[in-house]
Write a protein that holds these residues in place. Structure first.
Motif, PDB file in Angstrom:
ATOM      1  N   GLN A 101       0.834  -1.200   0.000  1.00 55.05           N
ATOM      2  CA  GLN A 101       0.000   0.000   0.000  1.00 55.05           C
ATOM      3  C   GLN A 101       0.868   1.248   0.000  1.00 55.05           C
ATOM      4  OE1 GLN A 101      -3.283  -0.303  -0.293  1.00 55.05           O
ATOM      5  NE2 GLN A 101      -3.639   1.896  -0.378  1.00 55.05           N
ATOM      6  N   LYS A 102       1.997   1.170   0.677  1.00 58.98           N
ATOM      7  CA  LYS A 102       2.951   2.286   0.683  1.00 58.98           C
ATOM      8  C   LYS A 102       3.431   2.575  -0.739  1.00 58.98           C
ATOM      9  CE  LYS A 102       7.050   1.223   2.124  1.00 58.98           C
ATOM     10  NZ  LYS A 102       7.813   1.321   0.832  1.00 58.98           N
ATOM     11  N   ASP A 103       3.623   1.514  -1.526  1.00 58.79           N
ATOM     12  CA  ASP A 103       4.087   1.693  -2.900  1.00 58.79           C
ATOM     13  C   ASP A 103       3.045   2.423  -3.742  1.00 58.79           C
ATOM     14  OD1 ASP A 103       6.291   0.283  -2.091  1.00 58.79           O
ATOM     15  OD2 ASP A 103       5.687  -1.607  -3.033  1.00 58.79           O
ATOM     16  N   ALA A 106       3.251   5.969  -2.962  1.00 58.89           N
ATOM     17  CA  ALA A 106       4.515   6.540  -3.423  1.00 58.89           C
ATOM     18  C   ALA A 106       4.514   6.822  -4.921  1.00 58.89           C
ATOM     19  CB  ALA A 106       5.669   5.598  -3.069  1.00 58.89           C
ATOM     20  N   ARG A 205      -1.643   4.329  10.803  1.00 56.59           N
ATOM     21  CA  ARG A 205      -1.038   3.783   9.588  1.00 56.59           C
ATOM     22  C   ARG A 205      -1.397   4.654   8.385  1.00 56.59           C
ATOM     23  NH1 ARG A 205       3.088   0.792   7.448  1.00 56.59           N
ATOM     24  NH2 ARG A 205       2.399  -0.541   5.741  1.00 56.59           N
ATOM     25  N   GLN A 208       0.582   7.754   8.279  1.00 59.51           N
ATOM     26  CA  GLN A 208       1.940   7.554   7.756  1.00 59.51           C
ATOM     27  C   GLN A 208       1.952   7.662   6.238  1.00 59.51           C
ATOM     28  OE1 GLN A 208       3.303   3.765   9.220  1.00 59.51           O
ATOM     29  NE2 GLN A 208       3.415   4.457  11.348  1.00 59.51           N
ATOM     30  N   PHE A 209       0.929   7.090   5.576  1.00 54.83           N
ATOM     31  CA  PHE A 209       0.850   7.174   4.125  1.00 54.83           C
ATOM     32  C   PHE A 209       0.670   8.619   3.686  1.00 54.83           C
ATOM     33  CE2 PHE A 209      -1.168   2.728   4.277  1.00 54.83           C
ATOM     34  CZ  PHE A 209       0.074   2.110   4.153  1.00 54.83           C
ATOM     35  N   PHE A 212       3.518  10.783   2.301  1.00 58.45           N
ATOM     36  CA  PHE A 212       3.990  10.679   0.926  1.00 58.45           C
ATOM     37  C   PHE A 212       3.396  11.779   0.062  1.00 58.45           C
ATOM     38  CE2 PHE A 212       4.731   6.261   2.263  1.00 58.45           C
ATOM     39  CZ  PHE A 212       6.028   6.077   1.789  1.00 58.45           C
TER      40      PHE A 212
END
Length: 216
Positions: A101-103, A106, A205, A208-209, A212
């Protein structure tokens, strides 16, 4: 590598290289020439054989990342050992806790600045996520009594609009404090239906995203 002899390998190479560059430099700051320069001798013609534009490459990159979630979501959707409410909440937890999910955050540009991709994103939610994953678990929750609604399809649309659009920092620019407030309000709005999709850990969480989006 011949694009004609190995078309799938060539297409995947373009996706892999583009993913790396989008994550390192951002979508907007990555040009088609940058991608070509990292393809080991492939020409611009090889790219256009598979993709009509950089935007189309981005669609493929995001789809490739998200496709890894499909078997997990199908397993949760079909897990009859859980109530519908538990399945829905687990879907949100797994989605936000998944390192991939971070990707997605990003590589994806600010969506309000990219209306075509925003349209693609909303269409993906409306035509795929809602009918194939959310509606079945909401209906299961209604059947087992864990979710209270007479309108399962409409509630499914509401949940996904609020979570994937209204709460999405790639669409609405907001501070971390604003995002946390929105997430808590989302839980309050869904409380009458017996649902809480975001625990405190998941809210953090998501926050945190959000970081980006601040550097795009």
């Amino acid at each position: 590598m011949s694009r004609n002899k190995y078309p799938e390998e060539t297409r995947q190479l373009i996706i892999d290289v583009s993913t790396k560059l989008f994550m390192e430099n951002g979508y907007e700051k990555t040009s088609l020439q940058d991608i070509i320069n990292h393809l080991g001798g492939l020409t611009k013609g090889a790219i256009y054989h598979h993709f009509k534009s950089k935007e189309e490459i981005l669609y493929a990159v995001v789809t490739h990342i998200c496709n890894g979630n499909i078997p997990i979501m199908v397993a949760i959707r079909d897990d009859k050992s859980l109530t519908g409410k538990e399945r829905l909440e687990k879907m949100f937890a797994v989605s936000l806790q998944n390192p991939k999910q971070k990707d997605v955050f990003a590589v994806t540009p600010n969506l309000l600045d990219n209306p075509t991709f925003l349209s693609y994103y909303i269409k993906m939610v409306v035509s795929d996520t809602v009918p194939y994953y959310i509606v079945p678990v909401i209906k299961a929750g209604v059947a087992d009594g864990s979710i209270k609604t007479e309108y399962p399809e409409e509630l499914s649309d509401l949940i996904m609009f609020l979570s994937d659009v209204w709460l999405n920092p790639l669409i609405f620019q907001m501070s971390t404090e604003q995002l946390v407030k929105k997430a808590k309000l989302l839980n309050q709005l869904l409380h009458p239906f017996g649902i809480q999709v975001l625990s405190e850990d998941l809210i953090m969480r998501l926050a945190q995203f959000q970081t980006f989006t601040e550097i795009k």
